[in-house]
Design a protein around this motif. Structure first.
Motif, PDB file in Angstrom:
ATOM      1  N   ALA A   1      -5.367  -5.577  -0.923  1.00  0.00           N
ATOM      2  CA  ALA A   1      -5.782  -6.973  -1.104  1.00  0.00           C
ATOM      3  C   ALA A   1      -4.593  -7.902  -0.935  1.00  0.00           C
ATOM      4  O   ALA A   1      -4.683  -8.955  -0.286  1.00  0.00           O
ATOM      5  CB  ALA A   1      -6.419  -7.152  -2.478  1.00  0.00           C
ATOM      6  N   SER A   2      -3.447  -7.517  -1.500  1.00  0.00           N
ATOM      7  CA  SER A   2      -2.229  -8.309  -1.329  1.00  0.00           C
ATOM      8  C   SER A   2      -1.778  -8.310   0.121  1.00  0.00           C
ATOM      9  O   SER A   2      -1.414  -9.351   0.678  1.00  0.00           O
ATOM     10  CB  SER A   2      -1.118  -7.741  -2.226  1.00  0.00           C
ATOM     11  N   SER A   3      -1.824  -7.140   0.766  1.00  0.00           N
ATOM     12  CA  SER A   3      -1.427  -7.051   2.166  1.00  0.00           C
ATOM     13  C   SER A   3      -2.347  -7.881   3.061  1.00  0.00           C
ATOM     14  O   SER A   3      -1.894  -8.541   4.003  1.00  0.00           O
ATOM     15  CB  SER A   3      -1.448  -5.593   2.627  1.00  0.00           C
TER      16      SER A   3
ATOM     17  N   ILE B   1     -10.620 -11.905   2.288  1.00  0.00           N
ATOM     18  CA  ILE B   1      -9.329 -12.363   1.759  1.00  0.00           C
ATOM     19  C   ILE B   1      -8.429 -12.832   2.901  1.00  0.00           C
ATOM     20  O   ILE B   1      -7.836 -13.916   2.852  1.00  0.00           O
ATOM     21  CB  ILE B   1      -8.637 -11.227   0.972  1.00  0.00           C
ATOM     22  N   ALA B   2      -8.317 -12.005   3.952  1.00  0.00           N
ATOM     23  CA  ALA B   2      -7.445 -12.349   5.072  1.00  0.00           C
ATOM     24  C   ALA B   2      -7.888 -13.638   5.755  1.00  0.00           C
ATOM     25  O   ALA B   2      -7.060 -14.500   6.083  1.00  0.00           O
ATOM     26  CB  ALA B   2      -7.418 -11.198   6.083  1.00  0.00           C
TER      27      ALA B   2
ATOM     28  N   PRO C   1       0.806  -1.226   0.000  1.00  0.00           N
ATOM     29  CA  PRO C   1       0.000   0.000   0.000  1.00  0.00           C
ATOM     30  C   PRO C   1       0.836   1.272   0.000  1.00  0.00           C
ATOM     31  O   PRO C   1       0.461   2.275  -0.633  1.00  0.00           O
ATOM     32  CB  PRO C   1      -0.837  -0.118   1.285  1.00  0.00           C
ATOM     33  N   ALA C   2       1.984   1.250   0.707  1.00  0.00           N
ATOM     34  CA  ALA C   2       2.817   2.456   0.756  1.00  0.00           C
ATOM     35  C   ALA C   2       3.350   2.816  -0.624  1.00  0.00           C
ATOM     36  O   ALA C   2       3.306   3.983  -1.055  1.00  0.00           O
ATOM     37  CB  ALA C   2       3.978   2.248   1.738  1.00  0.00           C
TER      38      ALA C   2
ATOM     39  N   GLY D   1     -10.426 -10.453  -5.320  1.00  0.00           N
ATOM     40  CA  GLY D   1      -9.651  -9.337  -5.852  1.00  0.00           C
ATOM     41  C   GLY D   1     -10.471  -8.465  -6.779  1.00  0.00           C
ATOM     42  O   GLY D   1     -10.364  -7.229  -6.755  1.00  0.00           O
ATOM     43  N   ALA D   2     -11.312  -9.099  -7.595  1.00  0.00           N
ATOM     44  CA  ALA D   2     -12.162  -8.342  -8.512  1.00  0.00           C
ATOM     45  C   ALA D   2     -13.188  -7.507  -7.745  1.00  0.00           C
ATOM     46  O   ALA D   2     -13.473  -6.365  -8.113  1.00  0.00           O
ATOM     47  CB  ALA D   2     -12.866  -9.296  -9.479  1.00  0.00           C
ATOM     48  N   LEU D   3     -13.750  -8.065  -6.661  1.00  0.00           N
ATOM     49  CA  LEU D   3     -14.719  -7.313  -5.874  1.00  0.00           C
ATOM     50  C   LEU D   3     -14.067  -6.112  -5.187  1.00  0.00           C
ATOM     51  O   LEU D   3     -14.657  -5.035  -5.118  1.00  0.00           O
ATOM     52  CB  LEU D   3     -15.377  -8.214  -4.839  1.00  0.00           C
ATOM     53  N   VAL D   4     -12.856  -6.301  -4.662  1.00  0.00           N
ATOM     54  CA  VAL D   4     -12.151  -5.180  -4.043  1.00  0.00           C
ATOM     55  C   VAL D   4     -11.961  -4.055  -5.043  1.00  0.00           C
ATOM     56  O   VAL D   4     -12.230  -2.878  -4.755  1.00  0.00           O
ATOM     57  CB  VAL D   4     -10.787  -5.638  -3.481  1.00  0.00           C
TER      58      VAL D   4
END
Length: 411
Positions: free
Chosen positions: A339-341, A219-220, A67-68, A321-324
């Motif tokens: 999403a990755s984090s 996701i988490a 994110p950063a 991922g698509a919904l995010v």
């Protein structure tokens, strides 16, 4: 949610395949270290457990850095950002391959993790934009397929190459391949049609959407439950199921093949029935993990369950991922990075709790029990999304707007 169009025979743009190859390289550097720790330990004069910090540092770099760096590079052209990320990725591997210092190698791992997080967040946006709203999940499934193939192939290939040369050999190969990938991606990534500056405020404003956080929490929870179990799969296979240690790589290959199938199938189904696909995948994954708790004493049943676990869990990944990205609207970059984090946070926390369960009287049945509870909790945010009628409200708005902008809201 009714299907938009029948795009089952449509082909994804070539740039999506190219980006998936880049994701494969990024995934390879994350997983390859596991097979090289003894060689790194001997060469750099540290213990194997100390060398394991190279894995931890990369995970932390991904959690914080994705994110950063998404915000830091937001105003840069996306094609330039992708090429820059791959270039930094390549240089990080060159520095690591040349250095005799563990501290420098550790720092290089953090830098490559930052580059990986940057590449992933931007590649997700570029791939889904190129694919269009009707194939968003398929595009993300292709990218995740690159990560899954890396998971399957990187550890055995890296270990073999490390034995043939030394642990620095795989780093040189990754540096060369990522430099070549930077040139190819620079060639095939399309120019951006709109030139207005992207807004950092808009990216953060997108996070005010409750639906974004529901999808991120799903996701988490799901990835945390499944991959926490997978982290301790070897003792379950060898000690509980009594599978020979030499056969474990074959079982893990079956899991990886199942995950690859899951991302493909989930990507296709998710574009037409996203919430139904997610609820089915989460419920089935929870059931598979629960069955592992009770029936993992049978070698045959365990192998089947581990393979199916890969299919069901990873069928949900591209859809989430698509919904995010969809819920974030016109500001998807930071949400894609989160999403990755979220996945990495889920794996880190889930693995920690699973490790405690493994050391408890539950022994090898502990991690899948933790995974069962965690994956089942995924149904809470997914049910909330259903109750909020998120997709139906978007569909209604898009139905009244026949423009491309309206159709994009559906996807």
């Amino acid at each position: 949610m009714p299907p938009l169009t029948d795009d089952r025979s449509a082909k994804l743009p070539f740039v999506v395949l190219v980006l998936a190859a880049g994701i494969f390289l990024m995934g390879t550097t994350e997983f390859v270290i596991a097979g090289l720790l003894p060689e790194i330990s001997d060469d750099l004069g540290v213990s194997v457990s100390h060398a394991g910090l190279l894995i931890t540092a990369f995970a932390v770099g991904m959690i914080v850095g994705a994110p950063a760096m998404a915000i830091a590079t937001l105003r840069l052209p996306r094609r330039f950002t992708l090429v820059l990320a791959l270039t930094v990725f390549a240089l990080g591997h060159v520095v690591a391959a040349l250095s005799p210092s563990f501290a420098v190698v550790l720092a290089a791992r953090v830098v490559t993790a930052l580059a990986t997080g940057t590449f992933w967040s931007v590649a997700a946006v570029v791939a889904t934009t190129a694919a269009g709203p009707a194939m968003t999940s398929r595009a993300l499934g292709m990218l995740l397929g690159g990560m899954t193939v890396a998971n399957i192939a990187s550890v055995p290939l890296g270990s073999w190459l490390g034995q043939v040369s030394n642990w620095r050999g795989p780093f040189w190969v990754l540096a060369a391949l990522s430099a070549a990938a930077a040139a190819v991606i620079g060639r095939y990534t399309p120019d951006e049609e709109q030139r207005e500056a992207r807004s950092v405020r808009a990216e953060f404003a997108a996070l005010c959407q409750g639906r974004v956080w529901l999808a991120l929490s799903a996701i988490a929870l799901l990835m945390g439950g499944v991959l926490a179990t997978y982290t301790y799969i070897s003792p379950l296979l060898t000690e509980r199921a009594q599978i020979p240690a030499a056969a474990v790589p074959l079982v893990l290959t079956g899991y990886g093949a199942g995950a690859l199938l899951g991302t493909t199938v989930g990507g296709r189904l998710g574009d037409r029935r996203p919430l139904a696909t997610l609820i089915t995948a989460a419920a089935t994954s929870s059931l598979i993990l629960l069955l592992l708790v009770f029936f993992s004493t049978s070698p045959v049943v365990t192998v089947v369950l581990v393979t199916v676990m890969g299919v069901t869990a990873f069928a949900a990944s591209p859809v989430l991922g698509a919904l995010v990205r969809r819920f974030a609207g016109s500001a998807p970059t930071l949400a894609s990075a989160l999403a990755s984090s979220s996945s990495n946070v889920g794996v880190a926390v889930g693995s920690w709790v699973a490790g405690i369960a493994l050391a408890s009287p539950l022994r090898q049945a502990g991690p899948p029990l933790v995974g069962t509870v965690t994956a089942a909790l995924t149904l809470v945010p997914l049910t909330a999304l259903v109750l909020m009628r998120a997709t139906r409200s978007d569909d209604h708005a898009a139905a009244s707007d026949p423009s491309p902008r309206g159709r994009a809201r559906v996807g």
